[in-house]
Design a protein around this motif. Sequence first.
Motif, PDB file in Angstrom:
ATOM      1  N   LEU A   1      28.463  59.299  16.964  1.00  0.00           N
ATOM      2  CA  LEU A   1      29.140  58.249  16.273  1.00  0.00           C
ATOM      3  C   LEU A   1      30.413  57.927  16.699  1.00  0.00           C
ATOM      4  O   LEU A   1      30.704  56.618  17.373  1.00  0.00           O
ATOM      5  CB  LEU A   1      28.986  58.444  14.654  1.00  0.00           C
ATOM      6  CG  LEU A   1      29.451  57.102  13.696  1.00  0.00           C
ATOM      7  CD1 LEU A   1      28.598  55.998  14.139  1.00  0.00           C
ATOM      8  CD2 LEU A   1      29.560  57.546  12.495  1.00  0.00           C
ATOM      9  N   VAL A   2      31.247  58.793  16.950  1.00  0.00           N
ATOM     10  CA  VAL A   2      32.524  58.652  17.114  1.00  0.00           C
ATOM     11  C   VAL A   2      32.685  58.536  18.643  1.00  0.00           C
ATOM     12  O   VAL A   2      33.793  57.681  19.010  1.00  0.00           O
ATOM     13  CB  VAL A   2      33.652  59.759  16.489  1.00  0.00           C
ATOM     14  CG1 VAL A   2      35.159  59.535  17.249  1.00  0.00           C
ATOM     15  CG2 VAL A   2      33.780  59.941  15.297  1.00  0.00           C
TER      16      VAL A   2
ATOM     17  N   ALA B   1      31.714  54.700  19.042  1.00  0.00           N
ATOM     18  CA  ALA B   1      32.513  53.634  18.502  1.00  0.00           C
ATOM     19  C   ALA B   1      33.741  54.513  18.096  1.00  0.00           C
ATOM     20  O   ALA B   1      34.252  54.692  17.044  1.00  0.00           O
ATOM     21  CB  ALA B   1      31.936  53.355  17.217  1.00  0.00           C
TER      22      ALA B   1
ATOM     23  N   TRP C   1      36.811  53.517  17.749  1.00  0.00           N
ATOM     24  CA  TRP C   1      37.640  52.783  16.609  1.00  0.00           C
ATOM     25  C   TRP C   1      37.284  53.289  15.255  1.00  0.00           C
ATOM     26  O   TRP C   1      38.465  53.361  14.559  1.00  0.00           O
ATOM     27  CB  TRP C   1      37.560  51.462  16.661  1.00  0.00           C
ATOM     28  CG  TRP C   1      36.037  50.965  16.463  1.00  0.00           C
ATOM     29  CD1 TRP C   1      34.946  50.634  17.134  1.00  0.00           C
ATOM     30  CD2 TRP C   1      35.546  50.843  14.951  1.00  0.00           C
ATOM     31  NE1 TRP C   1      33.851  50.425  16.600  1.00  0.00           N
ATOM     32  CE2 TRP C   1      34.006  50.217  15.047  1.00  0.00           C
ATOM     33  CE3 TRP C   1      36.099  50.750  13.637  1.00  0.00           C
ATOM     34  CZ2 TRP C   1      33.295  50.172  13.897  1.00  0.00           C
ATOM     35  CZ3 TRP C   1      35.373  50.387  12.779  1.00  0.00           C
ATOM     36  CH2 TRP C   1      33.870  50.066  12.734  1.00  0.00           C
ATOM     37  N   LEU C   2      36.334  54.003  15.194  1.00  0.00           N
ATOM     38  CA  LEU C   2      36.179  54.792  13.864  1.00  0.00           C
ATOM     39  C   LEU C   2      37.015  55.735  13.695  1.00  0.00           C
ATOM     40  O   LEU C   2      37.396  56.209  12.691  1.00  0.00           O
ATOM     41  CB  LEU C   2      34.779  55.235  13.945  1.00  0.00           C
ATOM     42  CG  LEU C   2      33.546  54.239  13.554  1.00  0.00           C
ATOM     43  CD1 LEU C   2      32.122  54.921  13.661  1.00  0.00           C
ATOM     44  CD2 LEU C   2      33.722  53.442  12.152  1.00  0.00           C
TER      45      LEU C   2
ATOM     46  N   PHE D   1      40.154  54.612  12.193  1.00  0.00           N
ATOM     47  CA  PHE D   1      39.995  54.141  10.734  1.00  0.00           C
ATOM     48  C   PHE D   1      40.195  55.544   9.814  1.00  0.00           C
ATOM     49  O   PHE D   1      40.933  55.679   8.913  1.00  0.00           O
ATOM     50  CB  PHE D   1      38.485  53.643  10.413  1.00  0.00           C
ATOM     51  CG  PHE D   1      38.227  53.336   8.980  1.00  0.00           C
ATOM     52  CD1 PHE D   1      38.823  52.318   8.402  1.00  0.00           C
ATOM     53  CD2 PHE D   1      37.323  54.443   8.230  1.00  0.00           C
ATOM     54  CE1 PHE D   1      38.518  51.970   7.003  1.00  0.00           C
ATOM     55  CE2 PHE D   1      37.209  53.812   6.816  1.00  0.00           C
ATOM     56  CZ  PHE D   1      37.705  53.051   6.260  1.00  0.00           C
TER      57      PHE D   1
END
Length: 437
Positions: A329-330, A333, A335-336, A339
């Motif tokens: 996932l990371v 993306a 940008w997560l 966050f």
Amino acid sequence: MFWIQFAILLICIFIGARLGGVGLGVMGGVGLAVFVFIFQLPPTEPPIDVMLMIVAVITAASSLQAAGGMDYLVGLAEKALRKNPKRITYVAPIVTYLFTFCAGTGHVAYSVLPVIAEVARESKVRPERPLSIAVIASQQAITASPISAATVALVALLADFQVSLMDILIVSIPSTFAACMLGAFVSSKMGPELEEDPIYLERLKQGLAPMKQEQKSGHITKESKLAVFLFLLGVISVVLLGSMEFLRPAWMVNGELVRLSMPHTIEIVMLTVSALILILCKPDIEAITSGTVFKAGITAVVAIFGIAWMGDTFFKGNMEFIQGSIQELVTSAPWLFAFALFVLSILLYSQAATIRALVPLGISLGISPYLLIAMFPAVNGYFFIPNYGTVVAAINFDRTGTTRIGKYILNHSFMLPGLVSTIGAVAIGLLLASILF
């Protein structure tokens, strides 16, 4: 078992943040004790290098404060603000940004916040506008300062990737400064004009917003100016030694060339600067350890000691589970991860502690070190919950009542400029990183 440990981690952070001060660090110790003695997680090494770098830097900054150097800088800032009163919403964040950039801590903003509030009110500019973005800029600059605890922590963590201090600064300085100016533009449109604000008008009727505020003038000596020169010389030296590796001495150890590390370089330079200020400027020794800069810095050291050690132990003890759950996932993306940095910084109230706790995880997940540099400003989430020191101070210094916390807590004066500046800094950083690297 992971989720139970994660809940304990969050509970310790939450209670530590509520306790404030060294409470964050000691609650990290409590969480560490639970992980080690109850869950049998092997403890990692405490972040000694980071803590020693911070101690060296705050010793130099505290010596500067004791020698009157901070007062001299405040005087220069006041002249700049009074020279451009109508542009104060843009000048104020530039002043606090430069202060933090040079001192390595956002706490130096306390000294200019009352000046900003007074000049804005006298110029009939809504004080909320310059005060809100000035506080945000004082925090954004931490991720651009070559001597801040957060920056030196990032330098240490990325050292194995041959990432230099200059690699970080060429991205973080333009991205954070440009984002702060964008935040200033947004702030300049906030709220009604001062003389149309109902709360201010009510305060005027009650005599709570006097038309003139007492000005304090300090005696600036040649020693004060010399202290500023010595401190800035130290900052420049750190930048040069960090960006030009060949300037640092090297030795042959077991047939391998070993160069002086940046953590040790920063420690040596800043301790030397402190010594020169003590010898040449002769400040009161007791004033060094009793000043606000020293107290804030030592509090940060304790916080990093407990929280970073607890976070390291938790993440390394559960690395297999974490990597299996979020790596794809990371990685798809990144940008997560920015966050995640933002959210944790809200809980930790420390950019350095956030970097020390999460960046090792980002490295282990295979995120590019240059993307981590671009996402560095995401650790500036202090403003989200309005109970950090500079936020509270700005509210109290604004005697017009325009800088305030809203009915729903999160709708406060710092939310919009804070989000714009943080998101803007990360976005600009990602763009710069893609161009430069």
